[in-house]
Design a protein around this motif. Structure first.
Motif, PDB file in Angstrom:
ATOM      1  N   GLY A  25      41.786 -62.242   9.231  1.00 44.03           N
ATOM      2  CA  GLY A  25      42.496 -60.974   9.033  1.00 44.03           C
ATOM      3  C   GLY A  25      42.095 -59.869   9.983  1.00 44.03           C
ATOM      4  N   LYS A  26      41.201 -60.158  10.950  1.00 41.77           N
ATOM      5  CA  LYS A  26      40.786 -59.137  11.928  1.00 41.77           C
ATOM      6  C   LYS A  26      41.766 -59.160  13.105  1.00 41.77           C
ATOM      7  CE  LYS A  26      36.007 -59.580  10.401  1.00 41.77           C
ATOM      8  NZ  LYS A  26      34.664 -60.099  10.682  1.00 41.77           N
ATOM      9  N   HIS A  27      42.921 -58.543  12.891  1.00 45.81           N
ATOM     10  CA  HIS A  27      44.036 -58.681  13.824  1.00 45.81           C
ATOM     11  C   HIS A  27      43.804 -57.969  15.150  1.00 45.81           C
ATOM     12  CE1 HIS A  27      46.081 -58.713   9.650  1.00 45.81           C
ATOM     13  NE2 HIS A  27      45.684 -59.932   9.959  1.00 45.81           N
ATOM     14  N   GLU A  28      42.816 -57.084  15.178  1.00 46.22           N
ATOM     15  CA  GLU A  28      42.575 -56.334  16.407  1.00 46.22           C
ATOM     16  C   GLU A  28      42.073 -57.215  17.553  1.00 46.22           C
ATOM     17  OE1 GLU A  28      38.825 -56.265  13.897  1.00 46.22           O
ATOM     18  OE2 GLU A  28      40.977 -55.981  13.560  1.00 46.22           O
ATOM     19  N   VAL A  29      41.637 -58.460  17.243  1.00 42.40           N
ATOM     20  CA  VAL A  29      41.103 -59.330  18.302  1.00 42.40           C
ATOM     21  C   VAL A  29      42.203 -60.051  19.072  1.00 42.40           C
ATOM     22  CG1 VAL A  29      39.001 -59.710  16.967  1.00 42.40           C
ATOM     23  CG2 VAL A  29      40.828 -61.413  16.873  1.00 42.40           C
ATOM     24  N   ILE A  30      43.444 -59.920  18.638  1.00 42.38           N
ATOM     25  CA  ILE A  30      44.488 -60.752  19.225  1.00 42.38           C
ATOM     26  C   ILE A  30      44.660 -60.494  20.723  1.00 42.38           C
ATOM     27  CG2 ILE A  30      46.436 -59.225  18.642  1.00 42.38           C
ATOM     28  CD1 ILE A  30      48.016 -61.868  18.070  1.00 42.38           C
TER      29      ILE A  30
END
Length: 455
Positions: A310-315
């Protein structure tokens, strides 16, 4: 009863039809006239090299007489290894596999040839004559089935690997058949065998089994590393890879199990372990290549596990990583689209950024047969399945159903029953949105691929 024609009668008829005297035919074929005369009279057995010369002189295809030769010299007569060895070599070179099968079944009744056949199988395998090697390994294994030898275990390991390479691979049955032989192998070869077996269970998602094999692999590696520390350094390695890399791979397997179980924090812990394991001092060139490979996997998998949790900022970082590692794009996008479906993310920007790569998926798919191709096929199936769900959720029905049908075509041709059922169920939910052409394609797939029983 009419007697079957022999090689000798074929040659004599050919000479008579063309008006050849013995010396003329000797000049044409390059076979010594005395040798030719003795062979035709039956007083000297014909060597396979001479048969090849005669076959060429008669203008026939290579190996034309091999079926007859195998009967005359190895089935109707007592086989002799001095003559059998070159014949099997020629059969392997000319892909006369039926002849090999017929002859070795005959000679393995006499266990005195088992050792020679095994050594020949190893030679064939090394030289890329895989199908011929497989026949020999299977015959040797059958001949030694009541023995508890390392050679039998090695035969079973080679059979396991060759089935993955050259045959439609029944993953579960092959794994079950091979597994009891692992402990009979050389201790270093066991590392490769466990790794290969774990990869199979990984592919068919038997996660408990993968977990147990990863534990077994790590235990055996620790023992080998301890042994290695007490050995002289110039002892030749038997395992395919440097020993420490198997410990790293065991932890990579454990991370993949945690990923499947959605235990992403634990998967990150195992990732840190295998990244640390490969930090060795003064690596050789071979070791450095493998170290870089594990480091690359660790970097990519860290992005994957964080994204999946759920840590979408890494995409964006993950996409930058993929730009530098294009060979990871397919499996990465399976996971990216799956994560988007789970967390209701919009990843159109990522699909647009890698559109050219994704378009190439369409030209690379439809791979059948071997184990590695099946693994790649499974990734294509999963990618298009996840992409179909993503587009259908966006209400982009035409694009979604197009991806769904691509996945269904691959799943049915690959005999992936589980994915076929999932895809048929998904199609049923959105069938009313399909175009006439898409409905016709779906009906054709159901009919032609014999998967109507899944409906």
């Amino acid at each position: 009863m009419k007697l079957a024609p022999t090689i000798r009668t074929y040659i004599e008829n050919h000479m008579r039809e063309h008006g050849f005297k013995l010396q003329q035919f000797s000049d044409i074929t390059g076979v010594n006239v005395g040798t030719l005369s003795a062979s035709l009279k039956g007083s000297r057995p014909m060597a396979v090299s001479q048969l090849d010369q005669i076959t060429a002189g008669m203008g026939l295809e290579k190996g034309y007489f091999y079926e007859m030769y195998s009967v005359e010299f190895f089935i109707e007569a007592a086989p002799h290894w001095r003559r059998l060895k070159p014949f099997l070599h020629r059969c392997a070179e000319f892909n006369k596999l039926a002849c090999i099968q017929k002859v070795v079944i005959q000679v393995t009744d006499d266990r005195s040839y088992i050792s020679e056949l095994f050594e020949m199988a190893e030679e064939f395998n090394k030289n890329g004559l895989s199908e011929a090697a497989l026949i020999l390994y299977e015959c040797v294994a059958e001949g030694e089935k009541y023995q508890h030898s390392e050679r039998l275990a090695l035969c079973q390991y080679r059979i396991f690997l060759l089935h993955k390479t050259i045959k439609q691979f029944d993953n579960l049955s092959a794994a079950i058949k091979f597994e009891p032989y692992i402990e009979k192998l050389d201790e270093e070869i066991q590392l490769d065998a466990i790794k290969d077996l774990a990869n199979v269970y990984n592919t068919i998602h038997h996660w408990d089994k993968v977990d147990k094999l990863a534990d077994a692999l790590e235990r055996k590696v620790d023992f080998q590393l301890e042994l290695q520390s007490r050995r002289r350094k110039n002892i030749k390695r038997v395992a395919f890879y440097p020993i420490f890399t198997y410990k790293a791979y065991a932890n990579l397997l454990k991370a993949s199990v945690c990923e499947a179980r959605k235990e992403f924090e634990k998967a990150l812990e195992y990732t840190d372990i295998y990244a640390k394991v490969v930090e060795v001092s003064n690596p050789t060139e071979e070791e450095q290549i493998l170290i870089d490979r594990f480091k690359g996997w660790a970097e990519g998998n860290r992005y994957l596990y964080r994204l999946s949790s759920g840590k979408h900022e890494v995409i964006e970082y993950y996409l930058d990583y993929l730009e530098s590692n294009p060979h990871e794009i397919l499996i990465a996008f399976v996971n990216i689209v799956q994560s988007a479906n789970q967390h209701l993310l919009n990843i159109d920007f990522a699909l647009d950024r890698f559109d050219s790569y994704i378009t190439d998926f369409n030209t690379e798919r439809h791979l059948e047969g071997t184990y590695n191709q099946q693994m790649l096929n499974h990734r294509y199936i999963r990618f298009y399945y996840e992409l179909a769900k993503y587009r259908l959720h966006q209400q982009k029905y035409m694009m979604g159903i197009e991806a769904l049908l691509t996945s269904l075509e691959l799943a049915s041709s690959s005999r992936d029953d589980l994915m076929s059922i999932k895809l048929i169920d998904l199609y049923g939910k959105f069938r009313s949105q399909a175009t006439i052409e898409q409905e016709e394609l779906y009906t054709g797939l159901i009919t032609n691929r014999s998967i109507e029983n899944y409906i």
